[in-house]
Design a protein around this motif. Structure first.
Motif, PDB file in Angstrom:
ATOM      1  N   TRP A   1     -11.200   1.746  -3.996  1.00 56.33           N
ATOM      2  CA  TRP A   1     -10.131   2.607  -3.486  1.00 56.33           C
ATOM      3  C   TRP A   1     -10.437   4.084  -3.668  1.00 56.33           C
ATOM      4  N   LYS A   2     -11.242   4.397  -4.641  1.00 54.74           N
ATOM      5  CA  LYS A   2     -11.688   5.783  -4.824  1.00 54.74           C
ATOM      6  C   LYS A   2     -12.351   6.299  -3.545  1.00 54.74           C
TER       7      LYS A   2
ATOM      8  N   ALA B   1      -2.213   5.933   1.276  1.00 52.78           N
ATOM      9  CA  ALA B   1      -3.235   5.388   0.381  1.00 52.78           C
ATOM     10  C   ALA B   1      -2.798   5.490  -1.078  1.00 52.78           C
ATOM     11  N   LEU B   2      -2.108   6.563  -1.437  1.00 51.35           N
ATOM     12  CA  LEU B   2      -1.589   6.689  -2.805  1.00 51.35           C
ATOM     13  C   LEU B   2      -0.496   5.656  -3.057  1.00 51.35           C
TER      14      LEU B   2
ATOM     15  N   VAL C   1      -9.278  13.047  -6.175  1.00 55.62           N
ATOM     16  CA  VAL C   1      -9.214  11.582  -6.260  1.00 55.62           C
ATOM     17  C   VAL C   1      -9.247  11.146  -7.720  1.00 55.62           C
TER      18      VAL C   1
ATOM     19  N   ARG D   1      -5.511  16.137   2.461  1.00 61.03           N
ATOM     20  CA  ARG D   1      -4.623  15.671   1.394  1.00 61.03           C
ATOM     21  C   ARG D   1      -3.149  15.865   1.718  1.00 61.03           C
TER      22      ARG D   1
ATOM     23  N   LEU E   1      -9.779   6.871  -0.684  1.00 62.91           N
ATOM     24  CA  LEU E   1      -9.113   8.170  -0.833  1.00 62.91           C
ATOM     25  C   LEU E   1     -10.056   9.312  -0.470  1.00 62.91           C
TER      26      LEU E   1
ATOM     27  N   TRP F   1      -3.188   9.965   3.659  1.00 62.88           N
ATOM     28  CA  TRP F   1      -3.442  10.178   2.225  1.00 62.88           C
ATOM     29  C   TRP F   1      -2.258   9.682   1.394  1.00 62.88           C
ATOM     30  N   LYS F   2      -1.079  10.040   1.827  1.00 61.13           N
ATOM     31  CA  LYS F   2       0.119   9.624   1.077  1.00 61.13           C
ATOM     32  C   LYS F   2       0.258   8.102   1.074  1.00 61.13           C
TER      33      LYS F   2
ATOM     34  N   GLU G   1      -5.887  11.790  -9.300  1.00 56.62           N
ATOM     35  CA  GLU G   1      -4.839  10.848  -8.892  1.00 56.62           C
ATOM     36  C   GLU G   1      -5.011   9.501  -9.586  1.00 56.62           C
TER      37      GLU G   1
ATOM     38  N   GLY H   1      -9.312  11.910   2.432  1.00 56.76           N
ATOM     39  CA  GLY H   1      -9.178  13.311   2.048  1.00 56.76           C
ATOM     40  C   GLY H   1     -10.098  14.218   2.839  1.00 56.76           C
TER      41      GLY H   1
END
Length: 728
Positions: free
Chosen positions: A516-517, A537-538, A490, A529, A520, A534-535, A493, A524
């Motif tokens: 947001w940390k 959230a990124l 995290v 991941r 993630l 996960w994708k 990223e 995760g």
């Protein structure tokens, strides 16, 4: 006692004979309906207790994560209870139908047949759950032994079988518990929650299952199935009508014993090598007869009695002299018997020599602690008796006497001398086995198997308990490491996206680093991941950063105007998912709104993004580099390896490597009970090897006698080659 809704009639017939096919089907179908009506009530009783039990556990815990897991599990169980109840019944009735299919009854209820692939036991069942279920079954079978025995006898009578074991009875506690375990696995809740369900199952079954068997037996009686059956009838039926004579105790080797072909003919190969350089001990003098097996057994028994009386083996030391002394005394007793001097046959000399070498190996075996070597070496004379009586001792790797010796050595290799020599300690139990063999063994082969089973029973229980404890330790460590790995990812990223940005409003940094940390992090840990969550959230994080980058073109600002509602909605959903403080979230989103308005109007003021973010180390950079051969030895140590550590005060202890960190260089060790006893890093472990305070115990999973015979063969062949070379 029977269910009034079932049409039960008891035909007038001789119920001591198995029923015909038509009546069998009628009884089996009616019994199935009774089971279908009664057993789901036990699950309903469990459901009634679930809420109170879980709320009680939550109130006693102080961890938010623990509470969240249990509340989530409670919702899952509530929501899927009707499905769970139906699947339990389907699984149990599937067992019931498969049992009766052995008697030619099929399609007792075609609609309830188990669908292919449904409710199958998992290939990898958690050991702790298996133990929990086994304990429930054992308690229920013990408490309701009488009721269950009567029901099993009647089921067996219907099926035309003399006896139906509890493991085969489709209505026994094991079938009920196995059906329950299958549906619990399908719930996909955490292990502690499953154990709560098993605990409730135990409470219900142990308290109430007797009523089920009472109703079942009443049902069978009303159908005329063994009416008036009593426990003494069952006990009498288990005895043969004419008592057979007790089996005669006989030596291990009898003339009619048939042995399987032995790979490698170990004893023959050892003999071939021994004959190359045999000394003159035991060679015949003129006119001497050969010593026969009874002579040898009598001589060994005499030596053993004198050894016990003189306590020739001290409790704290033993050497090669004592081992060779047995050989010397046996030859002396046979050859120098004034009334009847005899000489040893070559095969007898070979047997004595090989057994002597076996115990020489035990004495020098690094895997066995010295105090326990003293105990095991005391078995030299009994094992020599076995080998004299039965040469198959060397060739049969499952020989009862070898099995016992291997079991004792296996347990001994994991023992740490903590000073406890009581009867209940491992030392005390091994000592008791040795003393029993010394005092009781004469020529009866069955003794070794019985003693081995008894000893292994206690050892297996300890091993199962140790595996559970070790698995708990590993799961805890694995969970902590997973958390650290995800945290690191995290940070990577977020830092990667912030690096090099000249403008970053403070509210965005706050949203990322305080909110947001954790979004993630939670994704995760739960979804992984590689998951789509996960994708996604990124992508939300990327869109947020894009939305606060200064836009100058009209088209870009128009696109931003369209995207802002979606970005804010996704941020809110994600932060609500982690229970982010609602008031603080509202304040932050208002600040973010002001930033977005300014950017849409082209008036976003430049704000320094802060210092350069440091890049987390790559995986390769975290891999430790060994400094020397000792560090390399530590680095290459496999999971499951056993070490003997010597403390600074000289105290030795044996530990097993149960876990190696993939992130750091931590090594975690447990004792034979599965309890964590040491955590070392690579440098510390390498230092222990370097200073000879850590020794790897090699090949301790290989049976002792296999290791010994292999070592003998290698040693004798090397000696033979060396002798031939010197002679040349």
């Amino acid at each position: 006692m029977s269910d009034p809704s079932l049409p039960i009639t008891a035909p007038a017939r001789d119920a001591r004979h198995p029923p015909d096919a038509a009546r069998l089907r009628r009884v089996a179908v009616a019994c199935r309906r009774l089971v279908e009506k009664l057993l789901p009530r036990y699950l309903d009783s469990i459901q009634e207790k679930i809420d109170d039990t879980i709320y009680g556990l939550v109130s006693q815990s102080g961890g938010d994560e623990f509470q969240t897991d249990f509340y989530s599990a409670l919702r899952t169980v509530r929501g899927r209870w009707p499905e769970l109840r139906q699947d339990f019944l389907r699984g149990l009735l599937g067992r019931y139908d498969r049992f009766w299919s052995r008697s030619g009854l099929h399609d007792l209820d075609p609609e309830a047949q188990l669908a292919p692939g449904q409710l199958q036991l998992m290939d990898e069942t958690d050991l702790e759950e298996r133990l929990a279920v086994s304990n429930i079954v054992a308690k229920a079978e013990s408490r309701y032994h009488r009721e269950l025995a009567l029901a099993s006898a009647r089921v067996g009578h219907l099926a035309g079988e003399a006896q139906v074991a509890n493991a085969d009875n489709p209505l026994a506690p094991k079938a009920i518990c196995d059906s329950f375990r299958e549906v619990v696995h399908a719930l996909e809740v955490a292990g502690p929650v499953r154990l709560v369900l098993y605990r409730l199952l135990e409470t219900v079954l142990v308290e109430r299952l007797g009523g089920f068997y009472d109703q079942l037996n009443a049902f069978f009686e009303q159908f005329g199935v063994l009416p008036g059956l009593r426990m003494k009838d069952i006990r009498m039926a288990e005895r043969p009508e004419t008592a057979a004579p007790a089996p005669e105790k006989r030596p291990l080797a009898s003339a009619d014993r048939q042995r399987a072909a032995v790979k490698g003919a170990v004893f023959q190969r050892l003999q071939d090598v021994l004959h190359r350089y045999r000394d003159a001990d035991g060679q015949a003098a003129a006119g001497q007869a050969e010593a026969e097996q009874p002579d040898l057994i009598d001589a060994l028994s005499s030596i053993q009695e004198r050894s016990l009386g003189a306590q020739s083996f001290a409790n704290n030391s033993i050497g090669l002299a004592q081992i060779h002394d047995v050989r010397r005394r046996l030859i002396d007793k046979i050859q120098n018997d004034g009334a009847n001097p005899r000489h040893l046959k070559p095969v007898t000399q070979d047997t004595i020599d090989v057994v002597t070498m076996l115990f020489e190996f035990i004495l020098g075996d690094q895997a066995i602690p010295d105090p326990l070597k003293v105990l095991l070496v005391r078995l030299q004379i009994p094992m020599l008796k076995v080998a004299v009586i039965d040469p198959g001792f060397f060739d049969e790797d499952r020989h009862p006497a070898r099995n016992l010796l291997n079991s004792l050595a296996y347990a001994a290799a994991r023992w740490t001398d903590d000073g406890d020599r009581s009867g209940g300690s491992l030392y005390g139990r091994i000592e008791a086995v040795v003393n029993r063999i010394l005092l009781e063994f004469d020529q009866d082969a069955t003794m070794f198997e019985a003693v081995n089973q008894e000893f292994n029973g206690s050892v297996i229980k300890e091993l199962q308990s140790a595996e559970v404890s070790e698995e708990r330790t590993v799961q805890t460590l694995r969970g902590k490491e997973k958390l650290e790995v995800v945290k690191l990812r995290v940070k990577l990223e977020i830092d990667r996206r912030l690096r090099g940005r000249k403008v970053l409003p403070p509210v965005v940094r706050t949203l990322l680093e305080q909110g947001w940390k954790d979004v993630l992090l939670l994704i995760g840990l739960r979804q992984g991941r590689d998951s789509e969550e996960w994708k996604q959230a990124l992508r939300v994080m990327d869109r947020l950063l894009w939305s606060v980058a200064p836009e100058t073109g009209r088209n870009e600002r128009q696109k931003l105007l369209q995207e802002v509602p979606r970005i804010v909605r996704e941020l809110r959903e994600g932060l609500v998912y982690i229970a982010f403080d609602a008031a603080h979230l509202g304040h932050l989103l208002k600040e973010l709104q002001m930033v977005h308005i300014a950017n849409i109007r082209g008036k976003l003021p430049p704000t320094p993004a802060g210092g350069q973010a440091s890049e987390p180390p790559r995986e390769s950079e975290r891999t430790p580099t060994p400094k020397d051969l000792f560090a390399r030895k530590a680095l290459d140590l496999p999971i499951g390896a056993w070490l003997e550590l010597t403390d600074v005060d000289g105290q030795k202890r044996r530990i097993k490597l149960c876990w190696k960190s993939e992130v750091s260089d931590a090594y975690v060790f447990v004792n034979r009970r599965g309890q964590k006893v040491a955590e070392l890093d690579l440098d510390e472990l390498g230092g222990l090897f370097r200073n000879h305070r850590a020794e790897l115990l090699r090949d301790i999973e290989t049976p002792l006698t296999d290791r010994a015979l292999s070592y003998m063969m290698q040693t004798l062949e090397k000696s033979g080659k060396a002798g031939a070379h010197n002679a040349g």
